[in-house]
Design an enzyme around this catalytic site. Structure first.
Site, short mmCIF file in Angstrom:
data_model
loop_
_atom_site.label_atom_id
_atom_site.label_comp_id
_atom_site.label_asym_id
_atom_site.label_seq_id
_atom_site.Cartn_x
_atom_site.Cartn_y
_atom_site.Cartn_z
N SER A 106 0.45 -1.87 -0.07
CA SER A 106 0.08 -0.26 0.16
C SER A 106 1.03 0.90 -0.15
O SER A 106 0.20 2.31 -0.34
CB SER A 106 -1.25 -0.32 0.75
OG SER A 106 -0.29 -0.19 2.32
N HIS A 112 -2.70 -8.87 2.35
CA HIS A 112 -2.10 -7.38 2.61
C HIS A 112 -2.93 -7.36 4.11
O HIS A 112 -2.98 -7.75 5.09
CB HIS A 112 -1.82 -6.24 1.70
CG HIS A 112 -0.78 -5.47 2.21
ND1 HIS A 112 -0.38 -4.79 3.74
CD2 HIS A 112 -1.33 -4.54 1.96
CE1 HIS A 112 -0.03 -3.70 3.73
NE2 HIS A 112 0.12 -3.56 2.18
N HIS A 125 5.28 -13.24 7.48
CA HIS A 125 6.22 -11.88 7.22
C HIS A 125 6.75 -11.68 6.23
O HIS A 125 8.02 -12.51 5.99
CB HIS A 125 6.00 -10.28 8.47
CG HIS A 125 5.50 -9.56 7.63
ND1 HIS A 125 6.89 -8.62 7.56
CD2 HIS A 125 4.50 -8.52 7.98
CE1 HIS A 125 6.32 -7.49 7.27
NE2 HIS A 125 4.75 -7.48 7.32
N ARG A 181 3.18 -5.47 16.96
CA ARG A 181 1.55 -5.03 17.22
C ARG A 181 0.59 -6.64 17.32
O ARG A 181 0.01 -5.86 18.36
CB ARG A 181 1.30 -4.52 15.51
CG ARG A 181 2.34 -3.55 15.17
CD ARG A 181 1.98 -3.03 13.52
NE ARG A 181 2.18 -4.10 12.82
CZ ARG A 181 2.31 -4.48 11.78
NH1 ARG A 181 1.72 -3.50 11.04
NH2 ARG A 181 2.68 -5.31 10.89
N ASP A 206 -2.46 -8.73 11.94
CA ASP A 206 -3.65 -9.27 11.58
C ASP A 206 -3.88 -10.67 12.46
O ASP A 206 -5.26 -11.21 11.69
CB ASP A 206 -3.85 -9.34 10.20
CG ASP A 206 -3.72 -8.35 8.70
OD1 ASP A 206 -3.53 -7.24 9.42
OD2 ASP A 206 -3.09 -8.23 8.00
N1 HAX Z 1 1.02 -20.10 5.25
C1 HAX Z 1 1.22 -20.86 4.67
N2 HAX Z 1 1.89 -20.96 4.06
C2 HAX Z 1 2.89 -19.38 4.04
C3 HAX Z 1 2.88 -18.39 4.70
C4 HAX Z 1 1.50 -19.00 5.47
N3 HAX Z 1 1.84 -18.34 6.88
N4 HAX Z 1 3.56 -17.84 4.52
C5 HAX Z 1 4.09 -17.95 3.45
N5 HAX Z 1 4.18 -19.30 3.17
C6 HAX Z 1 4.31 -19.73 2.12
C7 HAX Z 1 4.66 -18.61 0.96
O1 HAX Z 1 3.23 -18.67 0.47
C8 HAX Z 1 5.58 -19.01 0.09
O2 HAX Z 1 5.09 -20.46 -0.56
P1 HAX Z 1 5.48 -20.67 -2.17
O3 HAX Z 1 6.96 -20.09 -2.88
O4 HAX Z 1 4.68 -22.21 -2.92
O5 HAX Z 1 4.02 -19.17 -2.96
C9 HAX Z 1 6.44 -19.16 0.94
O6 HAX Z 1 5.99 -19.94 2.20
C10 HAX Z 1 7.74 -18.68 1.44
O7 HAX Z 1 7.12 -17.00 1.45
P2 HAX Z 1 7.97 -16.62 2.15
O8 HAX Z 1 9.10 -16.08 1.82
O9 HAX Z 1 7.99 -16.84 3.94
O10 HAX Z 1 6.95 -15.00 2.62
P3 HAX Z 1 6.86 -13.51 1.57
O11 HAX Z 1 7.67 -13.03 1.89
O12 HAX Z 1 6.74 -14.30 0.22
O13 HAX Z 1 5.16 -13.60 1.35
C11 HAX Z 1 3.13 -12.97 3.39
C12 HAX Z 1 5.00 -12.71 3.01
C13 HAX Z 1 2.88 -12.04 4.80
C14 HAX Z 1 2.47 -12.74 1.97
C15 HAX Z 1 2.86 -14.58 3.69
O14 HAX Z 1 3.83 -14.84 4.63
C16 HAX Z 1 1.16 -15.09 3.60
O15 HAX Z 1 0.23 -15.02 2.83
N6 HAX Z 1 0.65 -14.48 4.75
C17 HAX Z 1 -0.33 -15.23 5.11
C18 HAX Z 1 -1.27 -13.91 4.34
C19 HAX Z 1 -1.02 -12.89 5.56
O16 HAX Z 1 -1.08 -13.22 6.92
N7 HAX Z 1 -0.56 -11.82 5.27
C20 HAX Z 1 -0.84 -10.06 6.16
C21 HAX Z 1 0.54 -9.93 6.60
C22 HAX Z 1 1.07 -8.53 7.26
C23 HAX Z 1 0.36 -7.13 6.22
O17 HAX Z 1 1.07 -7.29 4.84
N8 HAX Z 1 -0.88 -7.24 6.43
O18 HAX Z 1 -1.34 -5.29 6.14
#
Ligand code: HAX
Length: 426
Positions: free
Chosen positions: A233, A263, A309, A318, A364
């Site tokens: 964002s 996000h 994250h 947080r 979150d």
């Molecule tokens: N559950 C399952 N799989 C997960 C995971 C979770 N909570 N967190 C990461 N992974 C997976 C990713 O999907 C990725 O898989 P692929 O390689 O198959 O695509 C792998 O682990 C490596 O990811 P990473 O390097 O650890 O994490 P990223 O930087 O790529 O992504 C995310 C960060 C926040 C998007 C990710 O941890 C996620 O999808 N979490 C769940 C959704 C979430 O909580 N989002 C909110 C984040 C906070 C925020 O921005 N709020 O606004």
């Protein structure tokens, strides 16, 4: 005592001088390398942006200016806005000038309500909220100043006007979206005696039998306010603003990114997962049941929302702050108890999945359960709450970027063929 604008006006020449000297003396120094993995991996870890409002390190989490996240509870949103913009908290008299100023700017134009009332009844609350911001674009003071030929060094002044005009109206708009979208009855007028966060709580109109919802909203507003500038964002907002699009365009663009499930929307997804857990096990599950359910979720190809994250490698401070609030006020609430248990069990499960870099909860993971406790049960609305708060960070970053004369953002992309040649040394 000083106004926010006076305080900024004093600081800006020094900040410009500092940046100019840094670039003049060290402009060609390498500070970050980019690997092919990073190019294909969402530029994770590439240092290519300046952001002074806040920083996020993997092992500490959010620090707003010099203030670590753990010291934010108890502060009001207006204090944190001042901190984001100037690096210091206001004294009481200065804070009062900002609060009065925001109240003065708080009236939402009637046409905004007409636009919202015309939208389909099943519109997503985030779409309604972002549309409201965008449709006020014609009010931009920056556009007026720009069209009048104001000097580049003065762009920040009209951008600050836009920033304050927008932020002043967001609680009323967000509360109005809530009441309209979920058929809660008439809009509730702002209370001139309440601070920004508490007034938002008041305008939502929930029954607060425990008398602590306003405290939760104050906490919520300060905790979500900023998270440096590389997140979707803030980065989207600053990219749009770098084209000298005004803050109405830039903020709306940024918040459209917050609407995504990876996000800001994760808070609604997270509560959904927690409630499903409760339903499946008829209450708080045992550790074993929870572990199995976490695996079931992962094996079905879904993420565990609220965990992981892009930057953090520790429990998000947080989340800690929300957990502390929950332990104090919500200890008997089953949904909160599940959130606390998920925190005990799920990191152990995620640690076993090698590809996941961060097994810990992010912001979150807990916030939704708090809102649910107070009767805010419409979870598609949760990202709007996040947006009201995050707008402070995006707006502050834009004002400072204008003050620093930040150029248009234009990184270089490569074709896959070019990258293949590059790694082959051609
Ligand atoms: N559950 C399952 N799989 C997960 C995971 C979770 N909570 N967190 C990461 N992974 C997976 C990713 O999907 C990725 O898989 P692929 O390689 O198959 O695509 C792998 O682990 C490596 O990811 P990473 O390097 O650890 O994490 P990223 O930087 O790529 O992504 C995310 C960060 C926040 C998007 C990710 O941890 C996620 O999808 N979490 C769940 C959704 C979430 O909580 N989002 C909110 C984040 C906070 C925020 O921005 N709020 O606004």
């Amino acid at each position: 005592m000083a106004t926010l604008k006076e305080t900024l006006a004093k600081q800006i020449p020094g900040l410009r001088e500092e940046a100019a000297t840094l670039v003049k003396e060290h402009g060609d120094k390498e500070i970050s390398k980019v690997t092919l993995r990073q190019v294909f991996g969402g530029m994770r870890g590439v240092r290519g942006l300046v952001c002074d409002t806040s920083s996020v390190s993997p092992d500490t989490g959010l620090v707003i200016r010099h203030v670590p996240c753990k010291d934010l509870p108890g502060r009001k949103a207006e204090e944190v806005l001042w901190l984001l913009l100037t690096g210091e908290y206001p004294d009481d008299a200065s804070l009062k000038t900002l609060q009065d100023d925001l109240k003065r700017r708080g009236t939402v134009p009637d046409y905004v309500w007409k636009v919202l009332e015309t939208m389909p009844a099943d519109s997503h609350p985030m779409c309604m909220f972002n549309t409201a911001i965008l449709c006020m674009e014609k009010e931009s003071e920056f556009v007026k100043a720009y069209n009048a030929g104001v000097k580049k060094t003065e762009y920040w002044e009209s951008t600050l006007e836009d920033c304050l005009n927008i932020l002043a109206k967001l609680p009323a708009i967000a509360a109005g979206v809530y009441r309209l979208r979920f058929n809660k009855g008439d809009r509730i007028a702002s209370d001139p005696n309440l601070d920004w966060g508490a007034d938002y709580a008041h305008m939502l109109g929930l029954k607060d039998t425990e008398g602590t919802f306003e405290d939760l909203m104050r906490l919520y507003m300060v905790l979500h306010s900023d998270h440096e500038s590389g997140n979707v964002s803030a980065f989207s907002g600053s990219t749009v603003a770098s084209a000298l699009s005004d803050l109405y365009y830039a903020l709306s663009a940024g918040l459209n990114g917050l609407a995504g499930p990876l996000h800001g929307l994760a808070n609604q997804e997270c509560l959904r997962w927690v409630l499903k857990t409760k339903e499946k096990f008829g209450g708080v599950p045992t550790d074993e049941q929870l572990k199995d359910y976490a695996w079931e979720t992962l094996k079905s190809g879904k993420v565990i929302p609220g965990y992981g994250h892009a930057v953090l490698r520790v429990t998000d401070p947080r989340f800690d702050a929300f957990l502390a609030f929950g332990k104090k006020y919500l200890a008997d609430d089953e949904v909160f108890q599940i959130v606390a248990k998920v925190f005990d069990v799920v990191p152990g499960v995620l640690r076993e999945v090698k590809k996941i870099k961060d097994p810990w909860p992010n912001v979150d993971a807990g916030s939704g359960a708090m809102l649910y406790h107070y009767g805010l049960t419409e979870f598609p609305y949760y990202t709007v709450l996040f947006s009201v708060s995050r707008a402070m960070g995006i707006c502050s970053q834009t004002v400072l970027a204008r003050a620093m004369g930040a150029p248009i953002i234009r990184p270089k992309s490569s074709t896959t063929a070019w990258l293949k040649n590059a790694v082959a040394g051609k």
